[in-house]
Design an enzyme around this catalytic site. Structure first.
Site, PDB file in Angstrom:
ATOM      1  N   ASP A   1      32.340 -34.150  17.859  1.00 24.63           N
ATOM      2  CA  ASP A   1      33.776 -33.844  17.946  1.00 24.63           C
ATOM      3  C   ASP A   1      34.254 -33.325  16.592  1.00 24.63           C
ATOM      4  O   ASP A   1      34.977 -34.011  15.865  1.00 24.63           O
ATOM      5  CB  ASP A   1      34.552 -35.096  18.359  1.00 24.63           C
ATOM      6  CG  ASP A   1      36.057 -34.837  18.474  1.00 24.63           C
ATOM      7  OD1 ASP A   1      36.457 -33.668  18.569  1.00 24.63           O
ATOM      8  OD2 ASP A   1      36.823 -35.817  18.454  1.00 24.63           O
TER       9      ASP A   1
ATOM     10  N   CYS B   1      38.578 -28.849  19.780  1.00 26.92           N
ATOM     11  CA  CYS B   1      39.973 -28.428  19.799  1.00 26.92           C
ATOM     12  C   CYS B   1      40.087 -26.932  19.542  1.00 26.92           C
ATOM     13  O   CYS B   1      41.177 -26.428  19.269  1.00 26.92           O
ATOM     14  CB  CYS B   1      40.795 -29.211  18.767  1.00 26.92           C
ATOM     15  SG  CYS B   1      40.219 -29.017  17.078  1.00 26.92           S
TER      16      CYS B   1
ATOM     17  N   CYS C   1      61.767 -22.357  18.496  1.00 25.42           N
ATOM     18  CA  CYS C   1      60.995 -23.458  17.939  1.00 25.42           C
ATOM     19  C   CYS C   1      59.507 -23.221  18.131  1.00 25.42           C
ATOM     20  O   CYS C   1      59.044 -22.920  19.240  1.00 25.42           O
ATOM     21  CB  CYS C   1      61.411 -24.769  18.608  1.00 25.42           C
ATOM     22  SG  CYS C   1      60.457 -26.195  18.056  1.00 25.42           S
TER      23      CYS C   1
ATOM     24  N   GLU D   1      30.949 -40.260   9.982  1.00 31.17           N
ATOM     25  CA  GLU D   1      32.260 -39.687   9.655  1.00 31.17           C
ATOM     26  C   GLU D   1      32.372 -39.518   8.139  1.00 31.17           C
ATOM     27  O   GLU D   1      31.970 -40.406   7.377  1.00 31.17           O
ATOM     28  CB  GLU D   1      33.375 -40.591  10.164  1.00 31.17           C
ATOM     29  CG  GLU D   1      34.773 -40.292   9.665  1.00 31.17           C
ATOM     30  CD  GLU D   1      35.250 -38.897  10.019  1.00 31.17           C
ATOM     31  OE1 GLU D   1      35.756 -38.210   9.116  1.00 31.17           O
ATOM     32  OE2 GLU D   1      35.099 -38.501  11.192  1.00 31.17           O
TER      33      GLU D   1
ATOM     34  N   CYS E   1      56.600 -25.086  20.844  1.00 25.23           N
ATOM     35  CA  CYS E   1      56.170 -24.624  22.170  1.00 25.23           C
ATOM     36  C   CYS E   1      56.161 -23.098  22.187  1.00 25.23           C
ATOM     37  O   CYS E   1      57.026 -22.463  21.601  1.00 25.23           O
ATOM     38  CB  CYS E   1      57.106 -25.123  23.266  1.00 25.23           C
ATOM     39  SG  CYS E   1      57.171 -26.919  23.452  1.00 25.23           S
TER      40      CYS E   1
ATOM     41  N   CYS F   1      63.965 -32.467  22.490  1.00 25.50           N
ATOM     42  CA  CYS F   1      62.548 -32.139  22.494  1.00 25.50           C
ATOM     43  C   CYS F   1      61.939 -32.650  23.795  1.00 25.50           C
ATOM     44  O   CYS F   1      62.136 -33.809  24.158  1.00 25.50           O
ATOM     45  CB  CYS F   1      61.818 -32.758  21.301  1.00 25.50           C
ATOM     46  SG  CYS F   1      60.076 -32.233  21.197  1.00 25.50           S
TER      47      CYS F   1
ATOM     48  N   CYS G   1      64.014 -26.454  27.385  1.00 23.54           N
ATOM     49  CA  CYS G   1      64.569 -26.812  26.073  1.00 23.54           C
ATOM     50  C   CYS G   1      65.438 -25.696  25.509  1.00 23.54           C
ATOM     51  O   CYS G   1      65.058 -24.516  25.541  1.00 23.54           O
ATOM     52  CB  CYS G   1      63.440 -27.141  25.105  1.00 23.54           C
ATOM     53  SG  CYS G   1      64.008 -27.649  23.464  1.00 23.54           S
TER      54      CYS G   1
END
Length: 398
Positions: free
Chosen positions: A330, A356, A57, A284, A60, A134, A51
């Site tokens: 999670d 994550c 940017c 949740e 990434c 992108c 890219c």
């Protein structure tokens, strides 16, 4: 002829290469050579970034890594987090999403004279990189960048706006947050734009919550073949490939457990898949997602009991957890310290932990392992290709 110089041996958590003598070097790949003048000679794993916006940017950080070294970086992030907690287990090879598969993203918009800049911000800065290509976004999302820039040029004021894009069952969902005009002509421009580009929905949030301006049919996202109502700006796994890898990992961890708790269930990514062969409790804290999951499971006849419950303030207690043959957890990036402690005090035989954030994951797993759990394996997942963001699914057993 071999090139002399200090060898780059790995990539650190923030993306810089590390030499054999411990120096950190930006945009270096394993196998590169660091010369005495601090210049870098590319090695066999250093690729030409695809890219034009890299490295400015912030979308990434690692486009200079080839496929092999990026997958190893994702795996090493997990190994590094485990080592800080003195944990060791089987860490499987990373599953990395292909280029141009990101199905959700938040872009930023800012007026510069008559023009509008639209794209991701620079790393460590609020400056916007005006996106002209992108290599991570789905083509359907990227195709809207130029039209959105023109739309915003006609109505964006001096304040910034954010543009949230998500691919749904019926097309792209667009949520614009920021101060836009409310003149009749501008309202008509929004609906006209949505109709011309076949959007699933277009919503605007000027600070008082999302207001839908266009939605010819209800916007949905399907999990295990079950369509679930999708709220504007709602959380989705970043890629379908990443979601599939995490779901497969959870199913592998849970096995044939007949009754499962899915904690921090969201819209039901795991609940609906598990409910194909088990009874599922879904907890949740966010009201709209859990109500959407409840309604979708009911329509599909899936055995999901959905509860609106803040698992930070009121985690499931050990006595509640003991009713389940397996627990899926999670949590957000901060992890789930209180819920992990309750699981550690329970008798649940199997835990599937989706995360994550490898660091908060390792902290929570350490708590469980100190109370008799064993960490059987970890599956790293690289959904945010060429970024330092890493996800995973792991199995713990008593």
């Amino acid at each position: 002829m071999p090139v002399s110089g200090d060898l780059i041996v790995r990539v650190a958590a923030r993306g810089e290469g590390i030499s054999a003598d411990g120096r950190h070097v930006a945009f270096a790949a394993p196998g590169d050579r660091l010369l005495p003048d601090n210049s870098v000679v590319p090695g066999p794993h250093h690729q030409a970034p695809p890219c034009r916006h890299f490295p400015a940017c912030g979308g990434c950080q690692l486009q200079h890594l080839d496929e092999e070294s990026y997958a190893l970086f994702v795996r090493d992030r997990v190994l590094g987090a485990l080592s800080t907690q003195n944990l060791a287990t089987e860490v499987r090879p990373a599953l990395v999403s292909p280029p141009r598969t990101r199905r959700r993203a938040t872009l930023h918009a800012e007026r510069r004279g008559r023009q509008v800049l639209l794209g991701f911000t620079e790393t460590g800065s609020h400056r916007i990189v005006d996106m002209t290509e992108c290599h991570v976004l789905l083509p359907e999302l990227f195709a809207l960048v130029a039209p959105l820039r023109m739309l915003l040029a006609a109505m964006l004021g001096e304040r910034r706006a954010d543009v949230h894009l998500a691919q749904t069952d019926r097309g792209v969902d667009v949520l614009i947050t920021g101060a836009l005009g409310d003149k009749l002509a501008e309202l008509e421009a929004l609906t006209g734009f949505a109709e011309r580009h076949g959007l699933a929905r277009l919503s605007v949030d000027d600070g008082y919550g999302p207001e839908t301006r266009w939605e010819p049919e209800p916007a949905t996202i399907s999990f295990a073949g079950v369509p679930v109502a999708l709220q504007p700006g709602a959380f989705l796994q970043a890629t379908r490939e990443g979601e599939a890898a995490l779901v497969a990992g959870v199913k592998d961890a849970v096995g044939s457990a007949p009754i499962v708790a899915d904690l921090f269930a969201g819209l039901g990514t795991f609940s609906l898949a598990l409910a194909e062969r088990a009874k599922v409790y879904a907890g949740e804290a966010a009201r709209e997602p859990i109500l959407a999951l409840k309604a979708a499971a009911s329509r599909a006849g899936r055995p999901v009991f959905a509860e609106h419950r803040d698992l930070y303030r009121r985690p499931l207690a050990p006595a509640e957890l003991d009713r389940f043959a397996a627990v899926v957890i999670d949590p957000p990036r901060a992890g789930a310290r209180e819920q992990a402690a309750a699981i550690a005090a329970s008798k649940v035989p199997v835990v599937a932990y989706v995360s994550c954030n490898p660091s908060s994951f390792a902290r929570d797993v350490k708590t469980m392992c100190e109370s008799g759990y064993r960490l059987d394996w970890v599956q790293p997942v690289g959904q945010f290709r060429w970024s330092t963001h890493v996800e995973l699914v792991a199995r713990l057993t008593r």
